[in-house]
Design an enzyme around this catalytic site. Sequence first.
Site, short mmCIF file in Angstrom:
data_model
loop_
_atom_site.label_atom_id
_atom_site.label_comp_id
_atom_site.label_asym_id
_atom_site.label_seq_id
_atom_site.Cartn_x
_atom_site.Cartn_y
_atom_site.Cartn_z
CG ASP A 67 -0.26 -0.50 2.48
OD1 ASP A 67 0.93 -0.20 2.68
OD2 ASP A 67 -0.91 -1.20 3.28
CG ASN A 135 -8.54 -2.02 12.55
OD1 ASN A 135 -7.62 -2.64 12.01
ND2 ASN A 135 -9.03 -0.89 12.05
CG HIS A 137 -5.63 -2.71 9.25
ND1 HIS A 137 -5.77 -1.65 10.13
CD2 HIS A 137 -4.31 -2.74 8.94
CE1 HIS A 137 -4.60 -1.08 10.33
NE2 HIS A 137 -3.69 -1.73 9.62
CD GLU A 142 -8.49 0.62 8.28
OE1 GLU A 142 -8.50 -0.26 9.17
OE2 GLU A 142 -7.74 1.62 8.34
#
EC number: 3.5.99.6
Length: 264
Positions: A67, A135, A137, A142
Amino acid sequence: MQVIIAGSPGEVASLAADRIERLLARHKAAVLGLATGSTPIALYQELIARYHRNQLSFREVTTFNLDEYVGLAPEHPQSYRTFMQRQLFDRIDIDPRNTHIPNGQHCPTEEAAAYETRIRSLGGIDLQVLGLGRNGHIGFNEPCSSLHSRTRIKTLAEATVRDNSRFFEPGEFMPKLAITMGIATILEARQILLLATGSAKAEAVRTMVEGPLSASCPASALQQHPNTLVIVDSEAGSQLSQCEYHRRVKIETDRLMDAERSRP
């Protein structure tokens, strides 16, 4: 999915480097998928050390990073291109032309499509390194990301923005969007290597490994992959309910691999 519970973050990095070294020993022109963030840094330091000991060469290797922030130039101090140059590329013998990271300043939609095309044109990724967000990801996929997603633009969750804000100066532009490989893109890698360290990742590790397959924990999609190795330290693995079994699996797997290597 195999889970290894290592004794320390240093052992996590060493075991991960072993996996990459074995791949490059049999496939010098491998395509590696790489990750940014704090967890992979120890792995990159171990790979650099092995390169300097002449155990590894990256001369024929190609890399694709997961990314990049939208809106940051490649030369920006907080871009993932700068991160990778500083943490790995400038310190090994890789050809710069073989290192691929999405360009956050190009038209994001066009860049995402072109990135998918570049990965496919080189035959796909042989081994994908992943970190794990608190979380759940992976990449910047996400919670609530489609499990069939491809490389695309994603809005960062508030928790992710908060976690990453420590890398930016007060008042500095903080990106809220990123170009990221999708979950389906990640799952097409032939091998996956996920690393997690520290107690802050313990709940995400447990949900990824033992929870249901769910878009609420994107990393749980790795349960569907036939060749995923998860390496965590004792703190990150502290909430797993099957720790003793995971340790037994490692012992028996190591015995099997030793027996196979000793065959004439």
